[in-house]
Design a protein around this motif. Sequence first.
Motif, PDB file in Angstrom:
ATOM      1  N   PHE A  67     -92.267 -35.705 -21.131  1.00  0.00           N
ATOM      2  CA  PHE A  67     -91.505 -36.927 -21.430  1.00  0.00           C
ATOM      3  C   PHE A  67     -92.409 -37.943 -20.570  1.00  0.00           C
ATOM      4  O   PHE A  67     -93.076 -37.860 -19.535  1.00  0.00           O
ATOM      5  CB  PHE A  67     -90.070 -36.861 -20.854  1.00  0.00           C
ATOM      6  CG  PHE A  67     -89.459 -35.795 -21.557  1.00  0.00           C
ATOM      7  CD1 PHE A  67     -88.646 -36.134 -22.643  1.00  0.00           C
ATOM      8  CD2 PHE A  67     -89.159 -34.514 -20.780  1.00  0.00           C
ATOM      9  CE1 PHE A  67     -87.863 -35.174 -23.259  1.00  0.00           C
ATOM     10  CE2 PHE A  67     -88.362 -33.603 -21.416  1.00  0.00           C
ATOM     11  CZ  PHE A  67     -87.719 -33.709 -22.553  1.00  0.00           C
ATOM     12  N   PHE A  68     -92.103 -39.188 -21.138  1.00  0.00           N
ATOM     13  CA  PHE A  68     -92.566 -40.291 -20.363  1.00  0.00           C
ATOM     14  C   PHE A  68     -91.665 -41.592 -20.752  1.00  0.00           C
ATOM     15  O   PHE A  68     -91.091 -41.568 -22.159  1.00  0.00           O
ATOM     16  CB  PHE A  68     -93.791 -40.752 -20.416  1.00  0.00           C
ATOM     17  CG  PHE A  68     -94.451 -41.358 -21.777  1.00  0.00           C
ATOM     18  CD1 PHE A  68     -94.476 -42.641 -22.066  1.00  0.00           C
ATOM     19  CD2 PHE A  68     -95.105 -40.459 -22.644  1.00  0.00           C
ATOM     20  CE1 PHE A  68     -95.056 -43.000 -23.270  1.00  0.00           C
ATOM     21  CE2 PHE A  68     -95.557 -40.944 -23.805  1.00  0.00           C
ATOM     22  CZ  PHE A  68     -95.410 -42.483 -24.074  1.00  0.00           C
ATOM     23  N   ASN A  69     -91.122 -42.377 -19.808  1.00  0.00           N
ATOM     24  CA  ASN A  69     -90.376 -43.545 -20.375  1.00  0.00           C
ATOM     25  C   ASN A  69     -91.269 -44.705 -20.756  1.00  0.00           C
ATOM     26  O   ASN A  69     -92.358 -44.970 -20.356  1.00  0.00           O
ATOM     27  CB  ASN A  69     -89.703 -44.023 -18.917  1.00  0.00           C
ATOM     28  CG  ASN A  69     -88.677 -43.028 -18.403  1.00  0.00           C
ATOM     29  OD1 ASN A  69     -88.516 -41.894 -19.182  1.00  0.00           O
ATOM     30  ND2 ASN A  69     -88.157 -43.065 -17.352  1.00  0.00           N
ATOM     31  N   SER A  70     -90.899 -45.541 -21.737  1.00  0.00           N
ATOM     32  CA  SER A  70     -91.516 -46.636 -22.262  1.00  0.00           C
ATOM     33  C   SER A  70     -90.699 -47.830 -22.836  1.00  0.00           C
ATOM     34  O   SER A  70     -89.628 -47.467 -23.583  1.00  0.00           O
ATOM     35  CB  SER A  70     -92.540 -46.374 -23.027  1.00  0.00           C
ATOM     36  OG  SER A  70     -93.390 -47.285 -23.585  1.00  0.00           O
ATOM     37  N   THR A  71     -90.898 -49.192 -22.667  1.00  0.00           N
ATOM     38  CA  THR A  71     -90.232 -50.089 -23.755  1.00  0.00           C
ATOM     39  C   THR A  71     -91.058 -50.012 -25.114  1.00  0.00           C
ATOM     40  O   THR A  71     -92.279 -49.484 -24.905  1.00  0.00           O
ATOM     41  CB  THR A  71     -90.456 -51.303 -22.938  1.00  0.00           C
ATOM     42  OG1 THR A  71     -91.760 -51.889 -22.619  1.00  0.00           O
ATOM     43  CG2 THR A  71     -89.971 -51.489 -21.612  1.00  0.00           C
ATOM     44  N   TRP A  72     -90.772 -50.763 -25.990  1.00  0.00           N
ATOM     45  CA  TRP A  72     -91.540 -50.729 -27.137  1.00  0.00           C
ATOM     46  C   TRP A  72     -93.004 -51.573 -26.800  1.00  0.00           C
ATOM     47  O   TRP A  72     -93.812 -51.315 -27.335  1.00  0.00           O
ATOM     48  CB  TRP A  72     -90.817 -51.502 -28.111  1.00  0.00           C
ATOM     49  CG  TRP A  72     -89.815 -50.637 -28.922  1.00  0.00           C
ATOM     50  CD1 TRP A  72     -88.315 -50.922 -29.030  1.00  0.00           C
ATOM     51  CD2 TRP A  72     -89.924 -49.498 -29.660  1.00  0.00           C
ATOM     52  NE1 TRP A  72     -87.566 -49.720 -29.497  1.00  0.00           N
ATOM     53  CE2 TRP A  72     -88.617 -48.936 -30.043  1.00  0.00           C
ATOM     54  CE3 TRP A  72     -91.260 -48.837 -29.903  1.00  0.00           C
ATOM     55  CZ2 TRP A  72     -88.585 -47.570 -30.615  1.00  0.00           C
ATOM     56  CZ3 TRP A  72     -91.049 -47.542 -30.580  1.00  0.00           C
ATOM     57  CH2 TRP A  72     -89.697 -47.065 -30.963  1.00  0.00           C
TER      58      TRP A  72
ATOM     59  N   ILE B 214     -81.784 -39.278 -28.375  1.00  0.00           N
ATOM     60  CA  ILE B 214     -81.391 -37.731 -28.017  1.00  0.00           C
ATOM     61  C   ILE B 214     -81.556 -37.769 -26.496  1.00  0.00           C
ATOM     62  O   ILE B 214     -82.692 -38.246 -26.093  1.00  0.00           O
ATOM     63  CB  ILE B 214     -82.133 -36.916 -29.092  1.00  0.00           C
ATOM     64  CG1 ILE B 214     -82.058 -36.709 -30.303  1.00  0.00           C
ATOM     65  CG2 ILE B 214     -82.023 -35.172 -28.325  1.00  0.00           C
ATOM     66  CD1 ILE B 214     -82.565 -35.863 -31.173  1.00  0.00           C
ATOM     67  N   THR B 215     -80.853 -37.060 -25.756  1.00  0.00           N
ATOM     68  CA  THR B 215     -81.061 -36.827 -24.303  1.00  0.00           C
ATOM     69  C   THR B 215     -82.016 -35.903 -23.909  1.00  0.00           C
ATOM     70  O   THR B 215     -82.275 -34.905 -24.987  1.00  0.00           O
ATOM     71  CB  THR B 215     -79.840 -36.426 -23.696  1.00  0.00           C
ATOM     72  OG1 THR B 215     -79.095 -35.152 -24.437  1.00  0.00           O
ATOM     73  CG2 THR B 215     -78.413 -37.437 -23.898  1.00  0.00           C
ATOM     74  N   LYS B 216     -82.506 -35.980 -22.837  1.00  0.00           N
ATOM     75  CA  LYS B 216     -83.352 -35.202 -22.392  1.00  0.00           C
ATOM     76  C   LYS B 216     -83.091 -33.695 -22.131  1.00  0.00           C
ATOM     77  O   LYS B 216     -83.701 -32.832 -22.699  1.00  0.00           O
ATOM     78  CB  LYS B 216     -84.007 -35.520 -20.969  1.00  0.00           C
ATOM     79  CG  LYS B 216     -85.174 -34.986 -20.547  1.00  0.00           C
ATOM     80  CD  LYS B 216     -85.722 -35.509 -18.947  1.00  0.00           C
ATOM     81  CE  LYS B 216     -86.261 -36.582 -19.328  1.00  0.00           C
ATOM     82  NZ  LYS B 216     -86.928 -37.090 -17.826  1.00  0.00           N
ATOM     83  N   GLY B 217     -81.739 -33.262 -22.051  1.00  0.00           N
ATOM     84  CA  GLY B 217     -81.338 -32.088 -22.038  1.00  0.00           C
ATOM     85  C   GLY B 217     -81.710 -31.196 -23.352  1.00  0.00           C
ATOM     86  O   GLY B 217     -81.917 -30.046 -23.398  1.00  0.00           O
ATOM     87  N   ILE B 218     -81.233 -32.114 -24.162  1.00  0.00           N
ATOM     88  CA  ILE B 218     -81.089 -31.365 -25.483  1.00  0.00           C
ATOM     89  C   ILE B 218     -82.616 -31.102 -26.168  1.00  0.00           C
ATOM     90  O   ILE B 218     -82.706 -30.033 -26.616  1.00  0.00           O
ATOM     91  CB  ILE B 218     -80.396 -32.085 -26.512  1.00  0.00           C
ATOM     92  CG1 ILE B 218     -78.773 -32.462 -26.057  1.00  0.00           C
ATOM     93  CG2 ILE B 218     -80.540 -31.930 -28.036  1.00  0.00           C
ATOM     94  CD1 ILE B 218     -77.878 -33.431 -27.135  1.00  0.00           C
TER      95      ILE B 218
ATOM     96  N   PHE C  96     -85.030 -46.345 -19.711  1.00  0.00           N
ATOM     97  CA  PHE C  96     -84.174 -45.866 -18.547  1.00  0.00           C
ATOM     98  C   PHE C  96     -84.069 -44.487 -18.418  1.00  0.00           C
ATOM     99  O   PHE C  96     -83.595 -43.818 -17.529  1.00  0.00           O
ATOM    100  CB  PHE C  96     -82.773 -46.314 -19.035  1.00  0.00           C
ATOM    101  CG  PHE C  96     -82.623 -47.685 -19.221  1.00  0.00           C
ATOM    102  CD1 PHE C  96     -82.580 -48.620 -18.074  1.00  0.00           C
ATOM    103  CD2 PHE C  96     -82.438 -48.302 -20.703  1.00  0.00           C
ATOM    104  CE1 PHE C  96     -82.443 -49.895 -18.630  1.00  0.00           C
ATOM    105  CE2 PHE C  96     -82.128 -49.620 -20.898  1.00  0.00           C
ATOM    106  CZ  PHE C  96     -82.210 -50.378 -19.825  1.00  0.00           C
ATOM    107  N   GLY C  97     -85.023 -43.742 -19.485  1.00  0.00           N
ATOM    108  CA  GLY C  97     -85.282 -42.365 -19.288  1.00  0.00           C
ATOM    109  C   GLY C  97     -83.999 -41.450 -19.663  1.00  0.00           C
ATOM    110  O   GLY C  97     -84.005 -40.304 -19.378  1.00  0.00           O
TER     111      GLY C  97
END
Length: 216
Positions: free
Chosen positions: A64-69, A46-50, A37-38
């Motif tokens: 960054f990139f999004n991924s399922t396991w 941890i959130t992207k902003g942090i 979900f990104g």
Amino acid sequence: MNFLCSWSGGKDSCYAFCKAVEQGYVPTVLLNVMNEFGDRSRSHGITKGILEAQADAIGVPIHFFNSTWKDYEENYIENLKQLTKTFPITHAVFGDIDIESHRAWEEKVSKAADLKAVLPLWQGDRKQLVLDMIAAGLEAMIVSCNQDLGSDFLGRIVDETLIVDLEDRGIDVCGENGEFHTLVVNAPFFKQGIEVEITEKKTSSNYNFADLKLKR
């Protein structure tokens, strides 16, 4: 000698970054994998902003990139290859200590992108590594943990007192087996520390998580 650092935001990846620099490697880019979900990092929640605030404090860009396991390895290799075209990197730094299957995977994905895997913490004594991190000035707080620790441990700083409490409970002081995860909020090579607050504590799948808000 330019390196990409596999960056969780926690103490081990941060200390591996630190040791790699001491060994003469040049930090070039951080890499973090978010969930599908990104909105949170795949490993530490941890959130992207942090994570971006950490990268800003270090002065190194973060990718960054999004991924399922399920698609994790394929996406990881694809992004490593992409980053070799964007940055002049030759090495990939990882924070694993002594789990052979993790090292084998890291060497595999690095080789697929024509990078050499570097594990600066490899075969270090787990407790001594934590003591060394503390002595080096890394300030890390627990942001997720299992039920053997419980939600009261969320927000605690990794220090000598915490080590004693972990040992009293029979918990690995490095959390190498996933007993807990941390967020580094300050380090000697940060231009400034980052400030976060816990807004809520949640439990999911027998694991405790801290919802964190970045203080501006």
